[in-house]
Write an enzyme that holds these catalytic residues in place. Structure first.
Site, PDB file in Angstrom:
ATOM      1  N   ASN A 159      -5.297   3.551  11.555  1.00 27.54           N
ATOM      2  CA  ASN A 159      -4.667   2.296  11.974  1.00 27.54           C
ATOM      3  C   ASN A 159      -4.332   2.272  13.462  1.00 27.54           C
ATOM      4  OD1 ASN A 159      -2.863   4.322  10.688  1.00 27.54           O
ATOM      5  ND2 ASN A 159      -1.271   3.067  11.611  1.00 27.54           N
ATOM      6  N   GLN A 199      -7.052   0.011   6.192  1.00 26.23           N
ATOM      7  CA  GLN A 199      -7.654  -0.628   7.372  1.00 26.23           C
ATOM      8  C   GLN A 199      -9.170  -0.795   7.244  1.00 26.23           C
ATOM      9  OE1 GLN A 199      -5.979  -1.870  10.029  1.00 26.23           O
ATOM     10  NE2 GLN A 199      -3.941  -1.055   9.594  1.00 26.23           N
ATOM     11  N   CYS A 246       4.686   4.023  16.654  1.00 21.91           N
ATOM     12  CA  CYS A 246       4.032   4.204  15.362  1.00 21.91           C
ATOM     13  C   CYS A 246       3.828   2.833  14.728  1.00 21.91           C
ATOM     14  CB  CYS A 246       4.917   5.070  14.481  1.00 21.91           C
ATOM     15  SG  CYS A 246       4.308   5.216  12.827  1.00 21.91           S
ATOM     16  N   ALA A 260       0.847  -1.204   0.000  1.00 20.70           N
ATOM     17  CA  ALA A 260       0.000   0.000   0.000  1.00 20.70           C
ATOM     18  C   ALA A 260       0.875   1.244   0.000  1.00 20.70           C
ATOM     19  CB  ALA A 260      -0.915  -0.003   1.220  1.00 20.70           C
ATOM     20  N   THR A 261       2.025   1.158   0.648  1.00 24.16           N
ATOM     21  CA  THR A 261       2.932   2.315   0.664  1.00 24.16           C
ATOM     22  C   THR A 261       3.314   2.702  -0.767  1.00 24.16           C
ATOM     23  OG1 THR A 261       3.765   1.634   2.827  1.00 24.16           O
ATOM     24  CG2 THR A 261       5.149   3.156   1.566  1.00 24.16           C
ATOM     25  N   SER A 314      -4.010  -2.937   0.901  1.00 23.14           N
ATOM     26  CA  SER A 314      -2.867  -3.816   1.155  1.00 23.14           C
ATOM     27  C   SER A 314      -3.322  -5.250   1.407  1.00 23.14           C
ATOM     28  CB  SER A 314      -2.130  -3.284   2.390  1.00 23.14           C
ATOM     29  OG  SER A 314      -1.024  -4.093   2.685  1.00 23.14           O
ATOM     30  N   HIS A 365      -1.827  -7.676   3.229  1.00 20.33           N
ATOM     31  CA  HIS A 365      -1.606  -8.304   4.539  1.00 20.33           C
ATOM     32  C   HIS A 365      -2.488  -7.751   5.653  1.00 20.33           C
ATOM     33  CE1 HIS A 365       1.229  -5.381   6.649  1.00 20.33           C
ATOM     34  NE2 HIS A 365       1.289  -4.919   5.433  1.00 20.33           N
ATOM     35  N   THR A 384       8.047  -7.665 -13.062  1.00 25.96           N
ATOM     36  CA  THR A 384       7.208  -8.847 -13.287  1.00 25.96           C
ATOM     37  C   THR A 384       6.235  -9.027 -12.129  1.00 25.96           C
ATOM     38  OG1 THR A 384       9.028  -9.869 -14.462  1.00 25.96           O
ATOM     39  CG2 THR A 384       7.280 -11.354 -13.701  1.00 25.96           C
TER      40      THR A 384
HETATM   41  N1  PLP Z   1      -1.890   2.790   5.542  1.00 23.37           N
HETATM   42  C1  PLP Z   1      -2.357   2.276   6.688  1.00 23.37           C
HETATM   43  C2  PLP Z   1      -3.553   2.877   7.333  1.00 23.37           C
HETATM   44  C3  PLP Z   1      -1.721   1.181   7.278  1.00 23.37           C
HETATM   45  O1  PLP Z   1      -2.181   0.674   8.417  1.00 23.37           O
HETATM   46  C4  PLP Z   1      -0.588   0.641   6.626  1.00 23.37           C
HETATM   47  C5  PLP Z   1       0.177  -0.468   7.260  1.00 23.37           C
HETATM   48  O2  PLP Z   1       0.446  -0.426   8.459  1.00 23.37           O
HETATM   49  C6  PLP Z   1      -0.164   1.198   5.408  1.00 23.37           C
HETATM   50  C7  PLP Z   1      -0.838   2.276   4.904  1.00 23.37           C
HETATM   51  C8  PLP Z   1       1.012   0.637   4.655  1.00 23.37           C
HETATM   52  O3  PLP Z   1       0.698  -0.625   4.124  1.00 23.37           O
HETATM   53  P1  PLP Z   1       1.837  -1.598   3.525  1.00 23.37           P
HETATM   54  O4  PLP Z   1       2.383  -2.351   4.698  1.00 23.37           O
HETATM   55  O5  PLP Z   1       1.132  -2.489   2.550  1.00 23.37           O
HETATM   56  O6  PLP Z   1       2.835  -0.731   2.865  1.00 23.37           O
END
Ligand code: PLP
Length: 367
Positions: free
Chosen positions: A148, A176, A313, A70-71, A193, A195, A231
């Protein structure tokens, strides 16, 4: 003995159905999804099924781009500010995850003016404050669906409408909330994301409304729709797709279960103070404090439960929580806060046992 896992905001256990769906793509079906032969085409077809499964939980009128996290999806999305001619302002909530907040702050080094919008004691943004912050200079507004750290659900739909009235784009970090809550239909860019939804680590996705231009972050073969090179992993894509579909199928059941776990926890942690608003909160998050408690000591005393210090954090950086600071908590209160996260695979008995262990250790410390 395996600890009781109550850290479902940090990551979720992988669903057995997801593992089963992924395995063939890790074993015999190893074809490159970008190869033109049969094995490649089979892998590409599996990736497209997964894309549709993810898209099934997202608005119409856009496309899903697979990313490594997600980042990465958020960083890709925020690149859209470069295409907004004459607009040099970015507004995000002060309580955004570091993926949004730090990226927005980095844009200051690129000639943008970034505002971090205050959320007040309850952690909920005021729509009047948001309105006052936006104008014809605003390129992008960022607001997360569910926080989160404290679980607050933000009014993303209204924020998106406000952004549009000012000609700005709206990015929603839905990490989330995806698979659990309704996805805001008005957002232009939505990040998620694997996970956090009982899927694999190492994969995320960005939903992009049709017509929005995105400069690539990663250059190369342009494998993912010409925007994201590298890929694709069919196993990870299939895992994310299956996890999304499972969340959709089990949404009511999961929510009912998590609500029960949360009710049990609320009744057992009555001596603690809840951080943030209770009313507009995802039930799977409980962020609480007890004044005078040393949470670092508590965590080492309670080895049988996996939970988070509220002060750390959630991105694992070890920096003190900017979210709890934004609520106006004193450093000592932040250091006496913990975060418990309930998920699909927790039982009521686990919550009861965890509460007994945590409360006993807290009593020993404070008496
Ligand atoms: N945004 C939120 C609200 C999250 O809780 C997280 C992960 O802790 C992220 C973004 C980042 O996700 P990823 O671990 O897939 O980069």
């Amino acid at each position: 003995m395996k600890p009781i896992y109550l850290d479902n905001q940090a990551t979720t256990p992988i669903a057995p159905e997801v593992v089963d769906a992924m395995l063939p793509w890790l074993k015999d079906n190893f074809g490159n999804p970008h190869s033109p032969h049969l094995m490649g085409r089979q892998a590409a077809a599996a990736v497209e099924v997964a894309r549709d499964q993810v898209a099934g939980l997202l608005p119409d009128g856009g496309r899903v781009i697979f990313t490594g996290s997600a980042t990465e999806a958020i960083n890709l999305a925020m690149g859209a500010v470069r295409t907004r001619e004459g607009r040099k302002q970015i507004t995000v909530l002060d309580t955004e995850h570091a993926a949004v907040r730090d990226t927005a702050l980095w844009y200051r080094t690129q000639g943008f003016e970034t505002s971090l919008l205050d959320v007040g004691q309850e952690g909920l943004v005021s729509l009047e404050d948001m309105e006052a912050c936006l104008d014809q200079q605003t390129a992008l507004v960022g607001a997360m669906l569910v926080n989160n750290e404290i679980g607050t659900i933000q009014p993303v739909e209204q924020i998106a409408e406000m952004a549009h009235r000012n000609g700005a784009l709206m990015l929603c970090d839905a990490v989330q909330g995806f698979g659990r809550l309704d996805i805001p239909q008005q957002a232009d860019l939505i990040a998620l994301s694997g996970h956090k939804i009982y899927g694999p680590k190492g994969i995320g996705a960005l939903w992009v409304r049709d017509g929005i231009e995105l400069p690539p972050l990663i250059h190369g073969g342009g494998q993912e729709q010409g925007i994201r090179s590298g890929t694709l992993s069919p196993a990870l894509c299939v895992g994310l797709g299956r996890a999304a579909k499972l969340c959709a199928e089990r949404r009511q059941e999961d929510m009912a279960h998590i609500t029960k776990l949360a009710e049990t926890a609320h009744s057992l942690f009555g001596d603690w103070t809840v951080n943030g608003l209770l009313a507009q909160r995802y039930a799977g998050n409980l962020n609480i404090r007890r004044d005078g408690l040393d949470v670092a000591r508590l965590m080492s005393d309670v080895r049988g439960v996996a939970f988070s210090a509220g002060s750390a954090c959630a991105s694992g950086s070890g920096r003190p929580s900017h979210v709890l600071s934004a609520l106006g908590l004193e450093p000592a209160q932040i250091k006496s806060s913990i975060r418990l996260g309930f998920g699909r695979y927790n039982s009521i008995e686990e919550v009861e046992q965890a509460a007994a262990l945590i409360n006993q250790a807290a009593e020993n410390q404070l008496s």
